[in-house]
Design a protein around this motif. Structure first.
Motif, PDB file in Angstrom:
ATOM      1  N   GLN A 178       0.834  -1.212   0.000  1.00 14.61           N
ATOM      2  CA  GLN A 178       0.000   0.000   0.000  1.00 14.61           C
ATOM      3  C   GLN A 178       0.860   1.249   0.000  1.00 14.61           C
ATOM      4  O   GLN A 178       1.956   1.263   0.566  1.00 14.61           O
TER       5      GLN A 178
ATOM      6  N   ARG B 139       1.643   5.424   0.769  1.00 11.72           N
ATOM      7  CA  ARG B 139       1.675   6.117   2.059  1.00 11.72           C
ATOM      8  C   ARG B 139       0.328   6.739   2.427  1.00 11.72           C
ATOM      9  O   ARG B 139       0.013   6.892   3.595  1.00 11.72           O
TER      10      ARG B 139
ATOM     11  N   ARG C 187      -2.685   5.553   1.958  1.00 10.38           N
ATOM     12  CA  ARG C 187      -3.581   4.583   2.576  1.00 10.38           C
ATOM     13  C   ARG C 187      -2.962   3.987   3.843  1.00 10.38           C
ATOM     14  O   ARG C 187      -3.621   3.818   4.852  1.00 10.38           O
ATOM     15  N   ARG C 188      -1.653   3.725   3.790  1.00 14.27           N
ATOM     16  CA  ARG C 188      -1.022   3.026   4.906  1.00 14.27           C
ATOM     17  C   ARG C 188      -0.797   3.940   6.096  1.00 14.27           C
ATOM     18  O   ARG C 188      -0.902   3.529   7.246  1.00 14.27           O
ATOM     19  N   TRP C 189      -0.476   5.197   5.853  1.00 17.81           N
ATOM     20  CA  TRP C 189      -0.128   6.106   6.958  1.00 17.81           C
ATOM     21  C   TRP C 189      -0.988   7.353   6.995  1.00 17.81           C
ATOM     22  O   TRP C 189      -0.667   8.293   7.716  1.00 17.81           O
ATOM     23  N   ASN C 190      -2.040   7.409   6.214  1.00 16.81           N
ATOM     24  CA  ASN C 190      -2.948   8.558   6.185  1.00 16.81           C
ATOM     25  C   ASN C 190      -2.241   9.847   5.790  1.00 16.81           C
ATOM     26  O   ASN C 190      -2.545  10.919   6.315  1.00 16.81           O
ATOM     27  N   PHE C 191      -1.263   9.765   4.875  1.00 14.73           N
ATOM     28  CA  PHE C 191      -0.627  10.987   4.390  1.00 14.73           C
ATOM     29  C   PHE C 191      -1.610  11.731   3.490  1.00 14.73           C
ATOM     30  O   PHE C 191      -2.519  11.127   2.921  1.00 14.73           O
TER      31      PHE C 191
ATOM     32  N   ASN D 103       5.267  10.431  -2.067  1.00 14.03           N
ATOM     33  CA  ASN D 103       5.570  10.506  -0.646  1.00 14.03           C
ATOM     34  C   ASN D 103       6.093  11.853  -0.191  1.00 14.03           C
ATOM     35  O   ASN D 103       6.033  12.165   0.977  1.00 14.03           O
TER      36      ASN D 103
ATOM     37  N   ARG E  12      11.042   5.540   9.031  1.00 17.40           N
ATOM     38  CA  ARG E  12      10.367   6.529   8.183  1.00 17.40           C
ATOM     39  C   ARG E  12       9.112   5.885   7.568  1.00 17.40           C
ATOM     40  O   ARG E  12       9.180   4.767   7.060  1.00 17.40           O
ATOM     41  N   LYS E  13       8.005   6.595   7.647  1.00 15.40           N
ATOM     42  CA  LYS E  13       6.763   6.031   7.109  1.00 15.40           C
ATOM     43  C   LYS E  13       6.771   6.083   5.584  1.00 15.40           C
ATOM     44  O   LYS E  13       6.848   7.164   5.003  1.00 15.40           O
TER      45      LYS E  13
ATOM     46  N   ALA F 235       5.706   3.705   1.711  1.00 16.49           N
ATOM     47  CA  ALA F 235       4.851   2.673   1.132  1.00 16.49           C
ATOM     48  C   ALA F 235       5.438   1.306   1.452  1.00 16.49           C
ATOM     49  O   ALA F 235       6.637   1.175   1.663  1.00 16.49           O
TER      50      ALA F 235
ATOM     51  N   TRP G 246       1.376  -3.975   4.110  1.00 15.64           N
ATOM     52  CA  TRP G 246       0.562  -3.556   5.258  1.00 15.64           C
ATOM     53  C   TRP G 246      -0.306  -4.732   5.696  1.00 15.64           C
ATOM     54  O   TRP G 246      -0.915  -5.398   4.848  1.00 15.64           O
TER      55      TRP G 246
END
Lengths: 115, 209
Positions: free
Chosen positions: B122, B124, B126-130, B146, B162-163, B165, B168
């Motif tokens: 996934q 960033r 979707r995975r980290w709500n960026f 990103n 570091r957040k 992609a 997940w």
């Protein structure tokens, strides 16, 4: 899946009268105040029934001192003592949100007659 | 290291029930046990104390010969899943004894371990709500990119953690502080308040807290 259905079945109440959108109902609610328990009645039109198993709800609308009040009740909640069907109404849709825009005589619902 | 006593189970799904005081509670239904003890490990025999428990009967062709011999010692048939629970003291349970949901009671607090739902690779957003970049106003080719990942000469590298992609889900997750709403020994079922990790039919471990 069957176990879930069984659990839901046990949590549903079968004593509810068959009311529909447009009907007028009296909802007798159990209110617990500290030690004491009393019954409060909420009377109004059913404007929506959300079908389901344990998460089914229905919405009752009434106009109190010129202010529209809507309450959403879980259909199977133990807090409901019982529901009384007062009158059956004739309506052409299942969600009566249009009543919110109407006042007084216009907001009446015709009684459902037998043919 | 030492774990509290637990039981293996299968997540059946979620529903909503009315608790004793009438409040509606969202619960996860877990079919747990009966789990036979397939091996008792003690300090004398293995150097540490543990119980090995099993779940879900398996057919002979699905179990290797060495494992069949291992299961024969307990004499409870063949099983699909095995799990070892390390204990502080010597286990009270005997080989072949069955653990059931009766070890839990309503009102108890447990932790549940499962493998979270896999979501694949996934980005960033979707995975980290960026937030992503603009769709218009001259923004080109970087709508879901990103952005910056750090400074230049100092520190000269991207910090670990570091957040970005990547893959997940599909990892072991433990949810703690879950209240048991109901225990139904006749169905081997536990109702736990809230959600637990994993998909429907996923294997979960319920432990005392």
């Amino acid at each position: 899946m069957d176990i879930i259905r069984k659990i839901e079945q046990e949590n549903m109440r079968m004593d509810m009268p068959a009311f529909r959108s447009g009907d007028t109902v009296k909802v007798h609610l159990r209110i617990v105040e500290g030690e004491k328990e009393r019954i409060q009645v909420f009377q109004g039109n059913v404007i929506r029934i959300k079908r389901g198993t344990t998460n089914a709800t229905f919405t009752v609308r009434k106009v109190s001192d010129g202010v529209g009040v809507e309450r959403i009740f879980p259909l199977n909640s133990p807090f409901i003592d019982h529901v009384e069907l007062v009158t059956q109404g004739r309506v052409r849709r299942s969600r009566l949100y249009y009543l919110r825009a109407l006042k007084g005589k216009a907001a009446r619902i015709k009684p459902r007659g037998r043919f | 290291m030492a774990e509290k006593m637990g039981i293996l189970g299968r997540k059946l799904g979620m529903t909503r029930v009315f608790a004793g005081d009438g409040a509606a509670v969202a619960v996860t239904v877990i079919e747990a046990g009966p789990c036979p003890v397939t091996q008792v490990k003690t300090v004398q025999t293995d150097g540490y104390n543990a119980l090995q428990i099993a779940l879900t009967a398996a057919r002979e062709k699905h179990v290797t010969k060495p494992l069949q011999g291992h299961f024969a010692k307990a004499g409870k048939g063949l099983f699909r899943h095995l799990h070892e629970i390390r204990l502080n003291g010597e286990p009270e349970q005997q080989l072949g004894q069955e653990l059931t949901v009766a070890m839990f009671a309503a009102g108890e607090v447990v932790k549940v371990t499962g493998k979270s739902v896999g979501k694949g690779y996934q980005g960033r957003m979707r995975r980290w709500n960026f937030a992503g970049s603009k769709d218009t106003h001259g923004c080109e080719k970087v709508h879901r990119n990103n952005g910056s990942v750090g400074n230049n000469t100092f520190p000269g590298h991207v910090f670990k953690g570091r957040k970005m992609a990547g893959h997940w889900g599909n990892e072991t997750v433990t949810e703690t502080g879950l209240l048991i709403v109901d225990v139904r020994p006749e169905d081997n079922v536990i109702l736990v308040k809230g959600s637990v990790p994993g998909p429907k039919n996923g294997l979960v471990l319920i432990r005392k807290q």
